[in-house]
Design an enzyme around this catalytic site. Structure first.
Site, PDB file in Angstrom:
ATOM      1  N   LYS A 197      -3.479  -2.607   4.266  1.00 31.19           N
ATOM      2  CA  LYS A 197      -3.797  -1.832   2.997  1.00 31.19           C
ATOM      3  C   LYS A 197      -4.699  -1.047   3.057  1.00 31.19           C
ATOM      4  O   LYS A 197      -4.940  -0.102   2.046  1.00 31.19           O
ATOM      5  CB  LYS A 197      -3.911  -3.057   2.058  1.00 31.19           C
ATOM      6  CG  LYS A 197      -3.058  -4.065   1.914  1.00 31.19           C
ATOM      7  CD  LYS A 197      -1.452  -3.545   1.487  1.00 31.19           C
ATOM      8  CE  LYS A 197      -1.237  -2.699   0.280  1.00 31.19           C
ATOM      9  NZ  LYS A 197       0.218  -2.633  -0.127  1.00 31.19           N
TER      10      LYS A 197
ATOM     11  N   SER B 189       1.484 -13.598   6.527  1.00 31.82           N
ATOM     12  CA  SER B 189       2.922 -12.646   6.584  1.00 31.82           C
ATOM     13  C   SER B 189       2.977 -12.391   8.026  1.00 31.82           C
ATOM     14  O   SER B 189       3.829 -11.873   8.388  1.00 31.82           O
ATOM     15  CB  SER B 189       2.450 -11.596   5.743  1.00 31.82           C
ATOM     16  OG  SER B 189       1.633 -10.952   6.105  1.00 31.82           O
TER      17      SER B 189
HETATM   18  N1  PMP Z   1       1.209  -8.974   4.398  1.00 30.81           N
HETATM   19  C1  PMP Z   1       0.219  -8.861   3.681  1.00 30.81           C
HETATM   20  C2  PMP Z   1      -0.807  -9.827   4.078  1.00 30.81           C
HETATM   21  C3  PMP Z   1      -0.114  -7.986   2.482  1.00 30.81           C
HETATM   22  O1  PMP Z   1      -1.366  -8.171   2.055  1.00 30.81           O
HETATM   23  C4  PMP Z   1       0.816  -6.866   2.289  1.00 30.81           C
HETATM   24  C5  PMP Z   1       0.568  -6.023   0.954  1.00 30.81           C
HETATM   25  N2  PMP Z   1       0.750  -6.810  -0.225  1.00 30.81           N
HETATM   26  C6  PMP Z   1       2.044  -7.072   2.921  1.00 30.81           C
HETATM   27  C7  PMP Z   1       2.201  -7.907   3.876  1.00 30.81           C
HETATM   28  C8  PMP Z   1       3.080  -6.127   2.567  1.00 30.81           C
HETATM   29  O2  PMP Z   1       2.665  -4.712   2.674  1.00 30.81           O
HETATM   30  P1  PMP Z   1       3.647  -3.565   1.765  1.00 30.81           P
HETATM   31  O3  PMP Z   1       2.837  -3.757   0.495  1.00 30.81           O
HETATM   32  O4  PMP Z   1       3.197  -2.393   2.246  1.00 30.81           O
HETATM   33  O5  PMP Z   1       4.920  -4.061   1.735  1.00 30.81           O
END
Ligand code: PMP
Length: 310
Positions: free
Chosen positions: A53, A270
Protein backbone atom coordinates in the site's frame (compact mmCIF):
# COMPACT_ATOMS: atom_id res chain seq x y z
CA UNK A 1 40.53 -4.98 -4.57
CA UNK A 2 37.94 -7.75 -4.89
CA UNK A 3 34.69 -7.41 -3.00
CA UNK A 4 33.73 -10.14 -0.48
CA UNK A 5 30.84 -12.26 -1.80
CA UNK A 6 28.54 -11.04 0.96
CA UNK A 7 28.86 -7.36 0.03
CA UNK A 8 26.12 -5.94 -2.22
CA UNK A 9 27.18 -4.76 -5.66
CA UNK A 10 25.35 -1.44 -5.26
CA UNK A 11 24.82 0.57 -2.12
CA UNK A 12 21.97 3.10 -2.05
CA UNK A 13 23.22 6.69 -2.18
CA UNK A 14 23.27 8.88 0.91
CA UNK A 15 20.45 11.42 1.29
CA UNK A 16 17.53 9.28 0.15
CA UNK A 17 14.09 10.24 1.42
CA UNK A 18 11.65 7.77 2.93
CA UNK A 19 9.55 7.90 -0.22
CA UNK A 20 12.59 6.98 -2.36
CA UNK A 21 12.49 3.58 -0.65
CA UNK A 22 9.01 2.77 -2.01
CA UNK A 23 8.86 0.20 -4.82
CA UNK A 24 11.63 -1.73 -6.61
CA UNK A 25 10.91 -4.77 -4.46
CA UNK A 26 12.59 -8.15 -5.09
CA UNK A 27 10.98 -10.92 -7.15
CA UNK A 28 11.65 -14.24 -5.41
CA UNK A 29 11.55 -17.71 -6.96
CA UNK A 30 9.55 -20.12 -4.78
CA UNK A 31 11.51 -23.27 -5.66
CA UNK A 32 10.57 -25.10 -2.49
CA UNK A 33 6.91 -25.05 -3.54
CA UNK A 34 7.29 -25.62 -7.28
CA UNK A 35 10.41 -27.65 -8.06
CA UNK A 36 10.30 -26.89 -11.80
CA UNK A 37 10.84 -23.24 -10.84
CA UNK A 38 8.05 -21.40 -12.66
CA UNK A 39 6.51 -19.61 -9.66
CA UNK A 40 7.71 -16.17 -8.61
CA UNK A 41 6.56 -13.86 -5.81
CA UNK A 42 6.93 -10.11 -5.43
CA UNK A 43 8.15 -9.33 -1.89
CA UNK A 44 6.08 -6.25 -1.07
CA UNK A 45 7.05 -6.19 2.60
CA UNK A 46 10.34 -4.66 1.37
CA UNK A 47 8.53 -1.32 1.15
CA UNK A 48 9.31 1.00 4.12
CA UNK A 49 5.78 0.58 5.57
CA UNK A 50 6.12 -3.19 5.00
CA UNK A 51 3.28 -3.45 2.49
CA UNK A 52 2.25 -2.87 -1.10
CA UNK A 53 0.00 0.00 0.00
CA UNK A 54 2.99 2.36 0.23
CA UNK A 55 2.90 2.50 -3.56
CA UNK A 56 -0.80 3.45 -3.82
CA UNK A 57 -0.70 5.97 -0.97
CA UNK A 58 2.44 7.65 -2.25
CA UNK A 59 0.76 7.86 -5.68
CA UNK A 60 -2.38 9.40 -4.12
CA UNK A 61 -0.42 11.96 -2.04
CA UNK A 62 1.98 12.90 -4.85
CA UNK A 63 -0.86 13.47 -7.30
CA UNK A 64 -2.85 15.52 -4.75
CA UNK A 65 0.21 17.70 -4.03
CA UNK A 66 0.66 18.21 -7.75
CA UNK A 67 -2.96 19.18 -8.49
CA UNK A 68 -3.23 21.33 -5.33
CA UNK A 69 -5.98 19.35 -3.57
CA UNK A 70 -3.55 18.60 -0.71
CA UNK A 71 -1.81 21.50 1.00
CA UNK A 72 -0.16 21.85 4.41
CA UNK A 73 -3.25 22.98 6.33
CA UNK A 74 -5.44 20.02 5.30
CA UNK A 75 -5.90 16.80 7.24
CA UNK A 76 -5.46 13.62 5.20
CA UNK A 77 -8.55 11.44 5.72
CA UNK A 78 -9.30 7.89 4.60
CA UNK A 79 -10.89 4.58 5.53
CA UNK A 80 -8.48 1.69 5.88
CA UNK A 81 -8.28 -1.74 7.45
CA UNK A 82 -4.61 -1.30 8.15
CA UNK A 83 -1.82 -1.18 5.58
CA UNK A 84 -3.11 1.89 3.78
CA UNK A 85 -3.33 3.60 7.15
CA UNK A 86 0.26 2.72 8.01
CA UNK A 87 1.36 4.13 4.65
CA UNK A 88 -0.62 7.36 5.17
CA UNK A 89 0.67 7.76 8.73
CA UNK A 90 4.27 7.06 7.69
CA UNK A 91 4.32 9.35 4.65
CA UNK A 92 2.23 11.96 6.52
CA UNK A 93 4.80 12.04 9.34
CA UNK A 94 7.68 12.34 6.89
CA UNK A 95 5.97 15.17 4.95
CA UNK A 96 4.36 17.04 7.88
CA UNK A 97 0.68 16.26 7.29
CA UNK A 98 -1.93 15.44 9.91
CA UNK A 99 -3.60 12.09 9.21
CA UNK A 100 -7.06 10.91 10.37
CA UNK A 101 -8.07 7.30 9.73
CA UNK A 102 -11.39 5.45 10.05
CA UNK A 103 -10.71 1.82 10.98
CA UNK A 104 -12.98 -1.13 11.88
CA UNK A 105 -12.75 -1.75 15.65
CA UNK A 106 -11.65 -5.39 15.24
CA UNK A 107 -8.13 -4.40 14.20
CA UNK A 108 -5.27 -5.83 16.32
CA UNK A 109 -3.78 -3.76 19.19
CA UNK A 110 -0.36 -3.95 17.50
CA UNK A 111 -1.80 -2.32 14.38
CA UNK A 112 -3.28 0.51 16.42
CA UNK A 113 0.03 1.01 18.23
CA UNK A 114 1.89 1.29 14.93
CA UNK A 115 -0.58 3.89 13.63
CA UNK A 116 -0.46 5.92 16.83
CA UNK A 117 3.35 5.70 16.99
CA UNK A 118 3.41 7.25 13.52
CA UNK A 119 1.17 10.06 14.77
CA UNK A 120 -2.16 9.18 13.13
CA UNK A 121 -5.49 10.07 14.70
CA UNK A 122 -7.60 6.88 14.65
CA UNK A 123 -11.43 6.74 14.60
CA UNK A 124 -12.72 3.23 15.33
CA UNK A 125 -15.89 2.15 13.49
CA UNK A 126 -18.33 -0.75 14.01
CA UNK A 127 -16.36 -4.02 13.74
CA UNK A 128 -19.42 -5.90 12.45
CA UNK A 129 -19.51 -3.71 9.34
CA UNK A 130 -15.85 -4.47 8.44
CA UNK A 131 -14.22 -2.00 6.05
CA UNK A 132 -17.59 -0.80 4.73
CA UNK A 133 -18.39 0.78 8.12
CA UNK A 134 -15.07 2.66 7.98
CA UNK A 135 -15.80 3.89 4.45
CA UNK A 136 -19.24 5.18 5.48
CA UNK A 137 -17.73 7.07 8.46
CA UNK A 138 -14.95 8.64 6.34
CA UNK A 139 -17.53 9.79 3.78
CA UNK A 140 -19.63 11.31 6.58
CA UNK A 141 -16.67 13.21 8.09
CA UNK A 142 -15.70 14.56 4.70
CA UNK A 143 -19.26 15.57 3.79
CA UNK A 144 -19.56 17.46 7.12
CA UNK A 145 -16.38 19.50 6.60
CA UNK A 146 -14.94 19.21 3.07
CA UNK A 147 -12.58 22.21 3.40
CA UNK A 148 -10.83 20.69 6.39
CA UNK A 149 -9.84 17.42 4.74
CA UNK A 150 -8.04 15.94 1.81
CA UNK A 151 -10.07 12.76 1.37
CA UNK A 152 -7.68 10.23 -0.21
CA UNK A 153 -10.54 7.82 -0.98
CA UNK A 154 -8.38 4.86 -1.98
CA UNK A 155 -11.46 3.01 -3.26
CA UNK A 156 -12.24 5.50 -6.03
CA UNK A 157 -9.04 7.52 -6.44
CA UNK A 158 -7.57 6.69 -9.87
CA UNK A 159 -4.09 7.53 -8.54
CA UNK A 160 -4.30 4.22 -6.63
CA UNK A 161 -4.28 1.94 -9.69
CA UNK A 162 -2.05 4.34 -11.63
CA UNK A 163 0.70 3.87 -9.02
CA UNK A 164 0.70 0.16 -9.90
CA UNK A 165 0.57 0.91 -13.63
CA UNK A 166 3.66 3.10 -13.20
CA UNK A 167 5.67 0.91 -10.79
CA UNK A 168 4.44 -2.62 -9.94
CA UNK A 169 3.63 -3.57 -13.55
CA UNK A 170 6.89 -2.34 -15.12
CA UNK A 171 8.96 -3.93 -12.33
CA UNK A 172 7.35 -7.35 -12.92
CA UNK A 173 7.81 -7.01 -16.67
CA UNK A 174 11.49 -6.10 -16.31
CA UNK A 175 12.27 -8.63 -13.56
CA UNK A 176 10.92 -11.49 -15.72
CA UNK A 177 12.50 -10.02 -18.87
CA UNK A 178 8.98 -9.88 -20.32
CA UNK A 179 8.52 -13.65 -19.89
CA UNK A 180 5.60 -13.50 -17.42
CA UNK A 181 2.57 -15.51 -18.63
CA UNK A 182 0.25 -15.32 -15.56
CA UNK A 183 -0.24 -12.69 -12.85
CA UNK A 184 -2.11 -13.88 -9.73
CA UNK A 185 -3.36 -10.96 -7.59
CA UNK A 186 -5.52 -10.62 -4.46
CA UNK A 187 -8.08 -7.80 -4.54
CA UNK A 188 -9.05 -5.25 -1.92
CA UNK A 189 -9.43 -1.90 -3.65
CA UNK A 190 -8.30 -3.77 -6.83
CA UNK A 191 -5.66 -1.08 -7.44
CA UNK A 192 -2.89 -3.68 -7.81
CA UNK A 193 -4.87 -5.90 -10.20
CA UNK A 194 -6.14 -3.08 -12.40
CA UNK A 195 -2.88 -1.08 -12.48
CA UNK A 196 -0.27 -3.84 -12.79
CA UNK A 197 -2.64 -5.88 -14.98
CA UNK A 198 -3.32 -3.01 -17.37
CA UNK A 199 0.41 -2.32 -17.77
CA UNK A 200 1.31 -5.97 -18.35
CA UNK A 201 -1.54 -6.45 -20.87
CA UNK A 202 -0.27 -3.36 -22.73
CA UNK A 203 3.10 -5.12 -23.10
CA UNK A 204 1.64 -8.53 -23.94
CA UNK A 205 -2.14 -8.99 -24.33
CA UNK A 206 -1.76 -12.79 -23.93
CA UNK A 207 -0.74 -12.51 -20.26
CA UNK A 208 -3.48 -14.09 -18.13
CA UNK A 209 -4.71 -12.15 -15.12
CA UNK A 210 -6.00 -14.20 -12.20
CA UNK A 211 -8.07 -12.32 -9.61
CA UNK A 212 -8.16 -13.79 -6.10
CA UNK A 213 -11.09 -13.06 -3.76
CA UNK A 214 -12.23 -14.55 -0.45
CA UNK A 215 -14.59 -17.47 -1.14
CA UNK A 216 -17.25 -16.11 1.23
CA UNK A 217 -18.50 -12.78 2.67
CA UNK A 218 -17.30 -13.78 6.15
CA UNK A 219 -13.58 -14.31 5.94
CA UNK A 220 -10.30 -13.65 7.72
CA UNK A 221 -8.40 -12.45 4.66
CA UNK A 222 -7.46 -8.99 5.87
CA UNK A 223 -7.07 -6.41 3.13
CA UNK A 224 -9.17 -8.43 0.66
CA UNK A 225 -12.77 -7.91 -0.45
CA UNK A 226 -15.55 -10.31 -1.38
CA UNK A 227 -16.92 -8.13 -4.17
CA UNK A 228 -20.42 -9.62 -4.40
CA UNK A 229 -21.18 -8.63 -0.81
CA UNK A 230 -19.09 -5.46 -0.26
CA UNK A 231 -19.14 -1.82 -1.37
CA UNK A 232 -17.54 -2.21 -4.80
CA UNK A 233 -14.47 0.01 -5.41
CA UNK A 234 -15.07 2.72 -8.02
CA UNK A 235 -12.46 1.56 -10.53
CA UNK A 236 -13.00 -2.17 -10.01
CA UNK A 237 -13.96 -3.86 -13.27
CA UNK A 238 -15.54 -7.29 -12.72
CA UNK A 239 -14.80 -8.28 -16.34
CA UNK A 240 -11.13 -7.27 -16.29
CA UNK A 241 -9.41 -10.45 -15.04
CA UNK A 242 -9.32 -13.53 -17.28
CA UNK A 243 -9.94 -15.90 -14.37
CA UNK A 244 -11.38 -15.46 -10.86
CA UNK A 245 -10.55 -17.72 -7.94
CA UNK A 246 -12.19 -17.88 -4.50
CA UNK A 247 -9.87 -18.88 -1.65
CA UNK A 248 -10.93 -20.16 1.78
CA UNK A 249 -9.41 -18.49 4.84
CA UNK A 250 -8.15 -21.87 6.13
CA UNK A 251 -6.29 -22.52 2.86
CA UNK A 252 -4.62 -19.11 3.16
CA UNK A 253 -3.56 -19.79 6.77
CA UNK A 254 -1.99 -23.07 5.69
CA UNK A 255 0.03 -21.37 2.95
CA UNK A 256 1.21 -18.65 5.39
CA UNK A 257 2.48 -21.35 7.77
CA UNK A 258 4.09 -23.25 4.85
CA UNK A 259 5.80 -20.12 3.49
CA UNK A 260 7.42 -19.52 6.86
CA UNK A 261 8.47 -23.16 7.31
CA UNK A 262 9.62 -23.94 3.76
CA UNK A 263 10.95 -20.66 2.40
CA UNK A 264 11.65 -18.70 5.58
CA UNK A 265 9.20 -15.98 4.48
CA UNK A 266 7.01 -14.51 7.22
CA UNK A 267 4.12 -12.96 5.32
CA UNK A 268 0.54 -11.78 5.89
CA UNK A 269 -2.68 -13.72 5.37
CA UNK A 270 -3.55 -12.33 1.94
CA UNK A 271 -0.11 -13.54 0.82
CA UNK A 272 -1.25 -17.02 1.82
CA UNK A 273 -4.39 -16.58 -0.31
CA UNK A 274 -2.26 -15.38 -3.24
CA UNK A 275 0.08 -18.36 -2.90
CA UNK A 276 -2.78 -20.84 -2.59
CA UNK A 277 -4.21 -19.63 -5.92
CA UNK A 278 -0.79 -19.30 -7.59
CA UNK A 279 0.16 -22.91 -6.74
CA UNK A 280 -2.86 -24.12 -8.74
CA UNK A 281 -2.05 -21.83 -11.65
CA UNK A 282 1.63 -22.91 -11.67
CA UNK A 283 0.64 -26.61 -11.56
CA UNK A 284 -1.80 -26.16 -14.47
CA UNK A 285 0.77 -24.23 -16.51
CA UNK A 286 4.13 -25.97 -16.03
CA UNK A 287 5.64 -24.13 -19.02
CA UNK A 288 4.37 -20.74 -17.88
CA UNK A 289 6.04 -18.03 -15.82
CA UNK A 290 3.61 -17.41 -12.96
CA UNK A 291 4.01 -14.31 -10.80
CA UNK A 292 2.07 -13.58 -7.65
CA UNK A 293 2.24 -10.69 -5.22
CA UNK A 294 2.80 -11.12 -1.48
CA UNK A 295 1.25 -7.85 -0.21
CA UNK A 296 2.63 -7.56 3.33
CA UNK A 297 4.79 -8.82 6.16
CA UNK A 298 3.50 -11.37 8.68
CA UNK A 299 4.79 -9.57 11.75
CA UNK A 300 1.47 -7.76 12.30
CA UNK A 301 -0.44 -11.07 12.33
CA UNK A 302 1.58 -13.03 14.88
CA UNK A 303 -1.26 -12.84 17.44
CA UNK A 304 -3.58 -14.77 15.05
CA UNK A 305 -4.81 -18.06 16.47
CA UNK A 306 -3.70 -20.20 13.52
CA UNK A 307 -0.07 -19.92 14.61
CA UNK A 308 -0.96 -21.80 17.81
CA UNK A 309 -2.20 -24.82 15.85
CA UNK A 310 1.19 -25.66 14.34
N1 PMP B 1 -3.54 -7.70 0.89
C1 PMP B 1 -3.38 -6.81 1.87
C2 PMP B 1 -2.74 -7.26 3.15
C3 PMP B 1 -3.80 -5.48 1.71
O1 PMP B 1 -3.64 -4.59 2.71
C4 PMP B 1 -4.41 -5.12 0.48
C5 PMP B 1 -4.92 -3.71 0.32
N2 PMP B 1 -6.23 -3.53 0.80
C6 PMP B 1 -4.57 -6.07 -0.52
C7 PMP B 1 -4.11 -7.36 -0.28
C8 PMP B 1 -5.25 -5.75 -1.84
O2 PMP B 1 -4.58 -4.74 -2.59
P1 PMP B 1 -5.43 -3.74 -3.49
O3 PMP B 1 -6.08 -2.74 -2.58
O4 PMP B 1 -4.43 -3.10 -4.40
O5 PMP B 1 -6.46 -4.53 -4.24
Amino acid sequence: MTRPASQPATIPPIGQNLTDLIGNTPLLRLDRFVPHGNLFAKAEWYNPGQSIKDRAVWGIIREAERDGSLSGDKIILDATSGNTGIAYAMIGAARDYRVRLCIPAGVTPTRLKILRALGADVILTDAAQFSDGAIIEARRLYADDPDRYFYGDQYTNEANWRAHFDTTGPEIHDQTQGRITHLVVTVGTSGTLIGAGRYLKSRNPRIELVEVQPDSPFHGLEGMKHMDSAIVPGFYDPGFADVKMGIATEAAYKCVVDLAAKEGLLVGISSGAALSAALDVAAENPDGVVVTILPDSGVKYLSERFWDDI
